[in-house]
Design a protein around this motif. Structure first.
Motif, PDB file in Angstrom:
ATOM      1  N   LYS A  18       0.836  -1.202   0.000  1.00  0.00           N
ATOM      2  CA  LYS A  18       0.000   0.000   0.000  1.00  0.00           C
ATOM      3  C   LYS A  18       0.877   1.261   0.000  1.00  0.00           C
ATOM      4  CE  LYS A  18      -4.116   1.518   2.420  1.00  0.00           C
ATOM      5  NZ  LYS A  18      -4.857   1.396   3.671  1.00  0.00           N
ATOM      6  N   ASP A  19       0.397   2.291  -0.689  1.00  0.00           N
ATOM      7  CA  ASP A  19       1.136   3.558  -0.688  1.00  0.00           C
ATOM      8  C   ASP A  19       0.791   4.359   0.555  1.00  0.00           C
ATOM      9  OD1 ASP A  19       2.646   3.343  -2.897  1.00  0.00           O
ATOM     10  OD2 ASP A  19       1.111   4.145  -4.240  1.00  0.00           O
ATOM     11  N   VAL A  20       1.796   5.015   1.087  1.00  0.00           N
ATOM     12  CA  VAL A  20       1.550   5.852   2.253  1.00  0.00           C
ATOM     13  C   VAL A  20       1.661   7.307   1.837  1.00  0.00           C
ATOM     14  CG1 VAL A  20       2.318   6.432   4.570  1.00  0.00           C
ATOM     15  CG2 VAL A  20       2.476   4.095   3.775  1.00  0.00           C
ATOM     16  N   PRO A  21       0.598   8.070   1.983  1.00  0.00           N
ATOM     17  CA  PRO A  21       0.668   9.488   1.607  1.00  0.00           C
ATOM     18  C   PRO A  21       1.466  10.274   2.643  1.00  0.00           C
ATOM     19  CG  PRO A  21      -1.485   8.972   2.503  1.00  0.00           C
ATOM     20  CD  PRO A  21      -0.705   7.700   2.523  1.00  0.00           C
ATOM     21  N   LEU A  22       2.637  10.743   2.247  1.00  0.00           N
ATOM     22  CA  LEU A  22       3.487  11.495   3.185  1.00  0.00           C
ATOM     23  C   LEU A  22       3.256  12.986   2.968  1.00  0.00           C
ATOM     24  CD1 LEU A  22       6.761   9.429   2.844  1.00  0.00           C
ATOM     25  CD2 LEU A  22       5.101   9.330   4.683  1.00  0.00           C
ATOM     26  N   ASN A  23       2.142  13.470   3.457  1.00  0.00           N
ATOM     27  CA  ASN A  23       1.823  14.890   3.272  1.00  0.00           C
ATOM     28  C   ASN A  23       2.630  15.743   4.233  1.00  0.00           C
ATOM     29  OD1 ASN A  23      -0.073  14.203   1.418  1.00  0.00           O
ATOM     30  ND2 ASN A  23      -1.736  14.141   2.926  1.00  0.00           N
ATOM     31  N   THR A  24       2.953  16.930   3.761  1.00  0.00           N
ATOM     32  CA  THR A  24       3.448  17.917   4.701  1.00  0.00           C
ATOM     33  C   THR A  24       2.222  18.575   5.308  1.00  0.00           C
ATOM     34  OG1 THR A  24       3.723  19.227   2.728  1.00  0.00           O
ATOM     35  CG2 THR A  24       5.709  18.383   3.751  1.00  0.00           C
ATOM     36  N   LYS A  25       2.441  19.358   6.340  1.00  0.00           N
ATOM     37  CA  LYS A  25       1.279  19.825   7.110  1.00  0.00           C
ATOM     38  C   LYS A  25       0.701  21.148   6.611  1.00  0.00           C
ATOM     39  CE  LYS A  25       1.835  17.666  11.609  1.00  0.00           C
ATOM     40  NZ  LYS A  25       2.307  17.899  12.968  1.00  0.00           N
ATOM     41  N   LYS A  26       1.085  21.584   5.380  1.00  0.00           N
ATOM     42  CA  LYS A  26       0.698  22.930   4.937  1.00  0.00           C
ATOM     43  C   LYS A  26      -0.811  23.157   4.957  1.00  0.00           C
ATOM     44  CE  LYS A  26       4.641  24.453   2.372  1.00  0.00           C
ATOM     45  NZ  LYS A  26       5.351  24.389   1.103  1.00  0.00           N
ATOM     46  N   LYS A  27      -1.554  22.139   4.532  1.00  0.00           N
ATOM     47  CA  LYS A  27      -3.000  22.323   4.396  1.00  0.00           C
ATOM     48  C   LYS A  27      -3.650  22.723   5.715  1.00  0.00           C
ATOM     49  CE  LYS A  27      -5.393  20.130   0.662  1.00  0.00           C
ATOM     50  NZ  LYS A  27      -5.952  18.910   0.112  1.00  0.00           N
TER      51      LYS A  27
END
Lengths: 162, 170
Positions: free
Chosen positions: A59-68
């Motif tokens: 499974k892919d892990v979405p490594l978002n930064t916290k900008k949103k």
């Protein structure tokens, strides 16, 4: 000899005394095709260990930064600021006490002037009443005159017949 | 730390995290969610990652705790039981393949019946092949206790497997 060794290893394996190398040896032995018949029942165990080792996480892990989330925080701060200003501005720039008094004074003056006009109006209306009385009398007079007219017609007819 | 650095740091042990999660949570979906959760936790704390002297052992401990918490929580009540996908690479006859598949599935269900502690130790030792020092660090137990638990687990598995093999008792 080899079999003896394997049996020995299995014994120690069950007592959790084997090293990682010895366990690798056991795995290698049981994944081969020539397993001694009386040890056959160990085979699935080691085959299972080897197979399970290959299972992978896909499974892919979405490594978002916290900008949103930060943007949302700032929007809420802005909204609160707007509401506060909306409440503060009318209070700060609204009419002062003196201005209110002046406005009240002007209002009272205007009311006085208006009531004066209304009194004048009422007087004028009374004069109008007398005028309508005059007009009534005039109407009566006119009716009297029309009766005189009828009388004249009748009189002329009598005189013609004579 | 950039995303690429993080991925290369996590790459060697993310499958191990997943397999441990799957051993404990049984369902593949649950295990995937758990693994994702753990990797995201690591990513969010990436500033602190360099302070940990062994990220892999730390992650395994995290996985163990996370999964045990999940098992305790109510969400875990609607876990699905899904057996692992077993692939048979041997070129034996169909009969033998079917038999082998059955017994291998049987191993997985025997391990499922073990207590959580033993399950974790079997997973770490027999499947991931960690040495006892590493396991004791991950589980915060001493090596003797681990050996005892592992020995019990192995004996239970062998006993059940022997029963199935000789008498077909399940």
């Amino acid at each position: 000899m080899v079999l003896n060794n394997i049996e020995n290893l299995l014994e120690r394996y069950d007592n959790a005394e084997t090293t990682l190398q010895e366990e690798a040896q056991l795995r290698a032995y049981f994944s081969s095709d020539n397993v001694a018949p009386h040890l056959e029942h160990y085979k699935p165990l080691f085959v299972y260990f080897t197979n399970t080792q290959q299972e992978a996480f896909t499974k892919d892990v979405p490594l978002n930064t916290k900008k949103k989330t930060r943007l949302y925080q700032w929007i809420s701060v802005a909204a609160v600021a707007v509401i506060m200003l909306g409440i503060m501005i009318p209070q700060a720039f609204g009419p002062s006490e003196q201005e209110k008094e002046e406005a009240l004074l002007a209002y009272n003056k205007a009311m006085d002037a208006l009531s004066l006009i209304s009194i004048g109006m009422n007087e004028g209306k009374e004069q109008l009443n007398t005028l309508s009385l005059v007009s009534d009398n005039f109407e009566n007079g006119r009716q009297g005159a029309s009766r005189l007219n009828e009388f004249n017609k009748a009189k002329s007819r009598i005189f013609k017949n004579n | 730390m950039t995303q690429a650095d993080f991925v290369s740091l996590v790459m060697p042990f993310k499958d191990k995290v997943f397999r441990l999660a799957k051993r404990l949570l049984v369902s593949r979906e649950e295990a995937e969610d758990a693994t994702q959760e753990i990797l995201l936790k690591l990513w969010n704390n990436k500033q602190k990652i360099s302070d940990y002297n062994n990220v892999e052992a730390f992650s395994m401990t995290m996985t163990k705790n996370f999964c045990l918490d999940r098992l305790k929580s109510k969400q875990a009540q609607n876990l699905k039981i899904v057996h692992s996908n077993y692939q048979d690479n041997s070129h034996s006859s169909l009969q033998k393949q079917v038999e082998a598949r059955d017994s291998v599935d049987w191993v997985s269900s025997i391990i499922e019946t073990l207590p959580e502690q033993q399950k974790i130790i079997v997973q770490l030792r027999d499947i991931e092949q960690y040495d006892f020092a590493e396991i004791s660090k991950m589980l915060d137990m001493n090596e003797t206790a681990i050996r005892v638990a592992l020995s019990r687990a192995r004996k239970t598995i062998r006993e059940k497997l022997t029963n199935t093999h000789s008498y077909g008792i399940k």
